[in-house]
Design an enzyme around this catalytic site. Structure first.
Site, short mmCIF file in Angstrom:
data_model
loop_
_atom_site.label_atom_id
_atom_site.label_comp_id
_atom_site.label_asym_id
_atom_site.label_seq_id
_atom_site.Cartn_x
_atom_site.Cartn_y
_atom_site.Cartn_z
N HIS A 21 0.86 -1.19 0.00
CA HIS A 21 0.00 0.00 0.00
C HIS A 21 0.90 1.24 0.00
O HIS A 21 1.94 1.25 0.66
CB HIS A 21 -0.91 -0.01 1.23
CG HIS A 21 -2.01 1.01 1.12
ND1 HIS A 21 -1.79 2.35 1.34
CD2 HIS A 21 -3.32 0.90 0.79
CE1 HIS A 21 -2.93 3.02 1.14
NE2 HIS A 21 -3.87 2.15 0.80
N GLU A 44 -4.23 2.19 -7.21
CA GLU A 44 -4.60 3.26 -6.30
C GLU A 44 -3.71 4.48 -6.55
O GLU A 44 -2.61 4.57 -5.98
CB GLU A 44 -4.41 2.82 -4.83
CG GLU A 44 -5.28 1.65 -4.40
CD GLU A 44 -5.56 1.66 -2.91
OE1 GLU A 44 -6.71 1.44 -2.55
OE2 GLU A 44 -4.63 1.91 -2.11
#
Ligand code: 13P
Length: 233
Positions: free
Chosen positions: A85, A157
């Site tokens: 992430h 993302e």
């Protein structure tokens, strides 16, 4: 579709118990995955969600203080784990090599990695989006067999979209997804970054999207229910 909820560093024990009660009546035809904090993993008791983690150690069990191994996650019935992430790449300085190791450890323990990739605002402005995505993907899958590569779920993302309320246009999303497919043609690709109950109808016009990785809205069950119902229309 896949809907994965990333609680990030939120929900104390009591808050999580109440939160799960609110999620327990979600009946969705989508594949639902909940990624709570490590501590809340122990209190997971939903039957309508699969269990995910937000991170994993790059090492096996051993003298690695404060780390949680893939073997340990598996023993708590974790089926999916978010890797790489952007918040970990930025704040924890997670390297490309570490992310590759983490993916290998997860696969060895039959846990499906959800690999996050995405560019900064600056990189997009300087036409470096594909370069960044290529670097993050090729390093992550280094040394994996073709059948292991196929097991990965990818989450695109864009860093400039996470938590900002700003989303890319559908054509920007399509362009990146198609580029990711040049490396990983058989994998599911999720979109993540400010996806919510207000923009889901627009995002859903983008037929290349296989699902969503949700941050902020994951903490708001009522809004999440609106999101899911709009998605299923
Ligand atoms: P937001 O939905 O809050 O933008 O977060 C997205 C995200 O980072 C999910 O991993």
């Amino acid at each position: 579709m896949i809907i994965a909820l990333n609680n990030k560093s939120n929900l104390s024990k009591d808050e999580f118990i109440k939160y799960q009660q609110n999620l327990s009546n979600i009946n969705s035809s989508n594949k639902m995955i909940l990624c709570p904090t490590f501590l809340n993993i122990n209190n997971f008791n939903l039957t309508n969600f699969s269990l995910g983690a937000q991170n994993v150690s790059m090492n096996n069990d051993g003298a690695y203080t404060g780390e949680i191994s893939a073997n340990s996650l598996k023993s708590y019935n974790v089926e999916y784990t978010i890797v790489g992430h952007s918040e970990r790449r930025i704040y924890q300085k997670e390297s490309l090599e570490e992310i590759n190791e983490k993916i290998k450890k997860l696969l060895e323990n039959n846990i499906i990695p959800i690999l996050c990739v995405g560019e900064t605002k600056e990189e997009r402005k300087n036409n470096k989006t594909e370069e960044k995505i290529k670097e993050e993907i090729t390093s992550a899958i280094e040394g994996l067999s073709d059948s292991d590569k196929d097991k990965l779920i990818i989450a695109y993302e864009p860093i400039w979209s996470i938590g900002t309320g700003i989303i890319p246009s559908n054509s920007e999303i399509e362009e990146v997804f198609k580029y990711i497919k040049t490396f990983l043609p058989n994998n599911k690709i999720l979109y993540g970054g400010s996806a919510n109950e207000e923009n889901i109808e627009l995002l859903n016009q983008c037929k290349i999207i296989d699902g969503y990785l949700l941050g902020g809205i994951s903490l708001k069950p009522e809004k999440l229910k609106v999101f899911i119902s709009k998605l299923e229309k």
